[in-house]
Design a protein around this motif. Structure first.
Motif, mmCIF file in Angstrom:
data_model
loop_
_atom_site.group_PDB
_atom_site.id
_atom_site.type_symbol
_atom_site.label_atom_id
_atom_site.label_comp_id
_atom_site.label_asym_id
_atom_site.label_seq_id
_atom_site.Cartn_x
_atom_site.Cartn_y
_atom_site.Cartn_z
ATOM 1 N N PRO A 271 -10.726 -9.600 11.339
ATOM 2 C CA PRO A 271 -11.661 -8.605 10.794
ATOM 3 C C PRO A 271 -11.200 -7.163 10.947
ATOM 4 C CG PRO A 271 -12.354 -9.221 12.975
ATOM 5 C CD PRO A 271 -11.101 -10.009 12.694
ATOM 6 N N PHE A 272 -9.950 -6.949 11.412
ATOM 7 C CA PHE A 272 -9.507 -5.577 11.639
ATOM 8 C C PHE A 272 -9.357 -4.818 10.315
ATOM 9 C CE2 PHE A 272 -7.780 -8.316 15.000
ATOM 10 C CZ PHE A 272 -8.491 -7.800 16.082
ATOM 11 N N ARG A 273 -8.920 -5.538 9.283
ATOM 12 C CA ARG A 273 -8.808 -4.917 7.963
ATOM 13 C C ARG A 273 -9.832 -5.570 7.045
ATOM 14 N NH1 ARG A 273 -2.371 -4.174 6.430
ATOM 15 N NH2 ARG A 273 -2.087 -2.155 7.456
ATOM 16 N N ARG A 274 -10.922 -4.883 6.796
ATOM 17 C CA ARG A 274 -11.986 -5.421 5.934
ATOM 18 C C ARG A 274 -12.029 -4.725 4.592
ATOM 19 N NH1 ARG A 274 -16.991 -3.970 8.446
ATOM 20 N NH2 ARG A 274 -17.910 -5.130 6.725
ATOM 21 N N PHE A 275 -11.241 -3.661 4.435
ATOM 22 C CA PHE A 275 -11.295 -2.838 3.221
ATOM 23 C C PHE A 275 -9.985 -3.026 2.451
ATOM 24 C CE2 PHE A 275 -11.331 1.812 1.572
ATOM 25 C CZ PHE A 275 -11.798 1.385 0.341
ATOM 26 N N VAL A 276 -10.075 -3.594 1.243
ATOM 27 C CA VAL A 276 -8.909 -3.863 0.406
ATOM 28 C C VAL A 276 -8.911 -2.893 -0.773
ATOM 29 C CG1 VAL A 276 -7.689 -5.566 -0.989
ATOM 30 C CG2 VAL A 276 -8.969 -6.299 1.049
ATOM 31 N N LEU A 277 -7.840 -2.124 -0.906
ATOM 32 C CA LEU A 277 -7.695 -1.173 -2.006
ATOM 33 C C LEU A 277 -6.708 -1.711 -3.021
ATOM 34 C CD1 LEU A 277 -7.499 2.409 -0.447
ATOM 35 C CD2 LEU A 277 -8.973 1.687 -2.295
ATOM 36 N N ILE A 278 -7.108 -1.743 -4.291
ATOM 37 C CA ILE A 278 -6.234 -2.220 -5.366
ATOM 38 C C ILE A 278 -5.936 -1.051 -6.294
ATOM 39 C CG2 ILE A 278 -6.021 -3.786 -7.332
ATOM 40 C CD1 ILE A 278 -7.971 -5.657 -5.854
ATOM 41 N N SER A 279 -4.659 -0.795 -6.517
ATOM 42 C CA SER A 279 -4.258 0.329 -7.367
ATOM 43 C C SER A 279 -3.139 -0.114 -8.293
ATOM 44 C CB SER A 279 -3.784 1.491 -6.493
ATOM 45 O OG SER A 279 -3.328 2.566 -7.291
ATOM 46 N N GLY A 280 -2.933 0.643 -9.346
ATOM 47 C CA GLY A 280 -1.846 0.363 -10.275
ATOM 48 C C GLY A 280 -2.040 1.135 -11.560
ATOM 49 N N PRO A 281 -1.012 1.221 -12.385
ATOM 50 C CA PRO A 281 -1.080 1.997 -13.627
ATOM 51 C C PRO A 281 -1.878 1.289 -14.710
ATOM 52 C CG PRO A 281 1.032 0.930 -13.461
ATOM 53 C CD PRO A 281 0.320 0.633 -12.180
ATOM 54 N N SER A 282 -2.068 1.976 -15.816
ATOM 55 C CA SER A 282 -2.836 1.445 -16.936
ATOM 56 C C SER A 282 -2.249 0.136 -17.457
ATOM 57 C CB SER A 282 -2.849 2.483 -18.069
ATOM 58 O OG SER A 282 -3.419 1.938 -19.234
ATOM 59 N N SER A 283 -3.124 -0.809 -17.754
ATOM 60 C CA SER A 283 -2.761 -2.090 -18.371
ATOM 61 C C SER A 283 -1.864 -2.948 -17.488
ATOM 62 C CB SER A 283 -2.095 -1.864 -19.742
ATOM 63 O OG SER A 283 -2.972 -1.168 -20.595
ATOM 64 N N ALA A 284 -1.958 -2.733 -16.179
ATOM 65 C CA ALA A 284 -1.238 -3.596 -15.244
ATOM 66 C C ALA A 284 -1.985 -4.901 -15.018
ATOM 67 C CB ALA A 284 -1.023 -2.875 -13.919
ATOM 68 N N GLY A 285 -3.248 -4.970 -15.449
ATOM 69 C CA GLY A 285 -4.042 -6.181 -15.239
ATOM 70 C C GLY A 285 -4.854 -6.151 -13.963
ATOM 71 N N VAL A 401 -7.281 -0.487 6.440
ATOM 72 C CA VAL A 401 -7.182 -0.653 4.984
ATOM 73 C C VAL A 401 -5.985 -1.524 4.638
ATOM 74 C CG1 VAL A 401 -7.085 0.548 2.774
ATOM 75 C CG2 VAL A 401 -8.141 1.675 4.749
ATOM 76 N N PHE A 402 -6.197 -2.489 3.728
ATOM 77 C CA PHE A 402 -5.105 -3.293 3.172
ATOM 78 C C PHE A 402 -4.904 -2.831 1.733
ATOM 79 C CE2 PHE A 402 -2.667 -6.662 1.424
ATOM 80 C CZ PHE A 402 -2.033 -7.303 2.491
ATOM 81 N N ARG A 403 -3.723 -2.302 1.444
ATOM 82 C CA ARG A 403 -3.479 -1.678 0.144
ATOM 83 C C ARG A 403 -2.590 -2.563 -0.730
ATOM 84 N NH1 ARG A 403 -2.439 4.446 2.308
ATOM 85 N NH2 ARG A 403 -1.674 3.304 4.110
ATOM 86 N N VAL A 404 -3.046 -2.795 -1.949
ATOM 87 C CA VAL A 404 -2.323 -3.647 -2.896
ATOM 88 C C VAL A 404 -1.964 -2.814 -4.123
ATOM 89 C CG1 VAL A 404 -2.348 -5.772 -4.250
ATOM 90 C CG2 VAL A 404 -3.656 -5.646 -2.113
ATOM 91 N N TYR A 405 -0.704 -2.834 -4.494
ATOM 92 C CA TYR A 405 -0.240 -2.157 -5.712
ATOM 93 C C TYR A 405 0.057 -3.209 -6.771
ATOM 94 C CZ TYR A 405 2.729 0.542 -8.876
ATOM 95 O OH TYR A 405 3.277 1.140 -9.984
ATOM 96 N N VAL A 406 -0.511 -3.037 -7.951
ATOM 97 C CA VAL A 406 -0.388 -4.002 -9.037
ATOM 98 C C VAL A 406 0.350 -3.350 -10.203
ATOM 99 C CG1 VAL A 406 -1.659 -5.473 -10.649
ATOM 100 C CG2 VAL A 406 -2.551 -5.094 -8.346
ATOM 101 N N ASN A 407 1.366 -4.022 -10.722
ATOM 102 C CA ASN A 407 2.056 -3.524 -11.912
ATOM 103 C C ASN A 407 2.684 -4.698 -12.652
ATOM 104 O OD1 ASN A 407 3.053 -1.798 -13.841
ATOM 105 N ND2 ASN A 407 4.258 -0.543 -12.443
#
Length: 537
Positions: A271-285, A401-407
């Motif tokens: 439970p240490f990381r409960r906040f997931v951030l999803i980021s990425g450019p346009s039309s990455a899905g 925070v757990f950070r996810v980059y999508v492309n």
């Protein structure tokens, strides 16, 4: 003498004078890379004709940038052929505004790379001319087969035109799917650095290795080699011999496998990381990806709750403005960070928090009475283009925070010497989606794409390496599906439209892909977000 309009000025020149000769006379030779006349992109060796209205392509344009990259690739190929003919170069992918290459049948140690670089700089300083001739399509295909370039030959046979341009530098022929600079002097100072299993080439020193991004690109390239699908001709052959359904199943299975890996990583840190951030450019899905990630997290016994960063935008009247006076939709300053952070902290503390809703039709933030409360052990997921910007989570500890980059990082090249820009994949995705779900024309999408890209360069790409996990949403089969709709949309753009040249460039790319039916794309596929029939929309 003939009269032509060059930019906004009518001038008289001798019949047969080329555009570059005219520019040399005016002392502006290096200011422009190409020209446009009646919607057609011309190189500077084109003779001027009576009554032509010619618009010049400046050195700081996207077209000039692509011409420089292709010319740089040609210089690398020729210099290697002259110094180390046993090495066969493969242009793998872009990296930090340069290109990453690997070699077959050997490597370049530091002294050899320095020798190669000095030779390339000499070629550039001497302004070596790049000659162009045109051959009938089949003759050009046979020519490149004889030169040991079967992928180029197969692509040439896919061309719509009956003829094909063959470029020659220092007696060496190649084919680069578009215009090159007329001589090597159009390239600025070039640099080369040993990197990973190959070398980086570009126009600035000290490239950032971008280890996380590189690892994902490298993994997909290795996967493509295992499948024997590294370029477009191989993809077309695989679809023809094994069928599109097999390609769909393999690509979707790979996405599913990586979702399992990602969800396991997230849960292992709970439970240490409960906040997931999803980021990425346009039309990455990003949207479909976030829905599928939620499903995987639920399978593991967790209850994820999602909020969208877009709902925390200020009213459109409060956005910062671009130079042309239009609102800057991509700016972080368009987001109410104070309200966003207050909401996140409240939710993670177990409070019931009111949630805004952004109405994109009115450009206003609305309050509809929606609220959200999450249990102390539940996960909170937020999706938005600015998710990796440190300002968004200012005041949060790194391990909160757990950070996810999508492309969509395609591993496919047209051939070993010619990469396909990742941005082209996303642009074609966006064009199809804008048409399907927003009623936009390709013209509208292309006109807005410049601002989207500029926003990505400022607000997204600088933070890629901040991610804890980079997720690639590219699917090997997708351009076979998107082609039919994209071609219809692009062909509707008239020659007098400002986006016509870009439309023709994309049509030129798409001509090398075969077409396939979208009937068997799963409704949970990321591609369904763009072509329709998505279970999530």
């Amino acid at each position: 003498m003939v009269q032509v309009r060059l930019q906004e000025e009518w001038i008289q020149v001798e019949a047969g004078t080329t555009i570059d000769a005219c520019l040399r006379k005016q002392g502006r030779e290096m200011d422009f890379f190409a020209a446009v006349c009646d919607g057609e992109l011309l190189d500077l060796r084109t003779p001027l004709q009576e009554g032509q209205k010619v618009t010049l392509i400046p050195a700081d344009s996207d077209i000039a940038r692509l011409m420089q990259e292709k010319t740089l690739c040609f210089v690398i190929i020729v210099a290697l052929r002259q110094l180390y003919p046993q090495l066969q170069v493969r242009i793998e992918h872009s990296l930090d505004n340069g290109i990453y290459c690997e070699f077959d049948h050997g490597t370049l140690d530091a002294p050899a790379l320095e020798h190669l670089l000095m030779h390339m700089r000499k070629m550039i300083k001497e302004r070596k001319e790049i000659h162009r001739r045109y051959l009938p399509k089949e003759a050009a295909a046979v020519h490149f087969e004889q030169l040991g370039m079967p992928a180029k030959a197969q692509n040439i046979r896919h061309r719509r035109s009956k003829h094909c341009a063959v470029d020659t530098l220092e007696g060496i022929d190649d084919y680069f799917y578009g215009h090159l600079c007329v001589h090597t002097g159009y390239l600025p100072e070039v640099y080369a650095v040993q990197m990973k299993n190959g070398c980086w080439f570009g126009f600035h020193p000290d490239p950032r290795p971008q280890d996380k991004l590189f690892a994902v690109c490298d993994a997909y390239e290795r996967w493509g080699k295992k499948l024997s699908i590294t370029n477009v001709p191989q993809l077309n052959l695989k679809a023809e011999t094994e069928g599109i359904d097999e390609l769909i199943l393999m690509s979707e299975a790979k996405i599913e496998r990586e979702l399992v890996e990602l969800s396991d990583q997230i849960v292992s840190q709970h439970p240490f990381r409960r906040f997931v951030l999803i980021s990425g450019p346009s039309s990455a899905g990003k949207t479909t990806f976030s829905h599928r990630l939620k499903t995987h997290l639920r399978v593991l016994g967790h209850q994820p709750h999602t909020i969208a960063m877009d709902d925390f935008f200020f009213n459109r009247s409060e956005y910062p403005l671009l130079e042309d006076g239009t609102p800057d939709f991509e700016s972080l300053d368009a987001v109410d960070l104070e309200l966003l952070q207050e909401t996140i902290r409240g939710l993670l503390a177990g409070k019931e928090m009111p949630l805004p809703h952004y109405n994109f039709h009115t450009g206003c933030r609305e309050w509809r009475g929606d609220t959200l409360r999450i249990d102390p052990h539940d996960l909170l997921i937020m999706e938005g283009i600015h998710g990796l910007n440190p300002k968004v989570i200012e005041g949060f500890a790194r391990d909160e925070v757990f950070r996810v980059y999508v492309n969509a990082l395609t591993h496919l090249n047209l051939d070993p010497h010619t990469r396909i820009p990742t941005r082209d994949y996303r642009l074609i995705r966006r064009m199809v989606r804008d048409h399907q779900f927003r009623g936009y024309s390709a013209q509208q999408t292309l006109k807005g794409w410049k601002h989207v890209r500029e926003g990505e360069d400022r607000y997204i790409y600088p933070y890629q390496e901040e991610a804890d996990f980079i997720f690639n949403t590219s699917m090997v089969y997708e351009m076979l599906i998107l082609k039919k709709t994209a071609v219809e949309l692009l062909e509707a753009i008239a020659p007098d439209e400002e986006t016509y040249v870009e439309a023709q460039r994309l049509l030129s790319l798409l001509q090398y892909f075969d077409s396939a039916d979208s009937a068997h794309i799963p409704s949970h596929s990321i591609l369904a977000e763009f072509v329709g029939n998505s279970v999530f929309f």
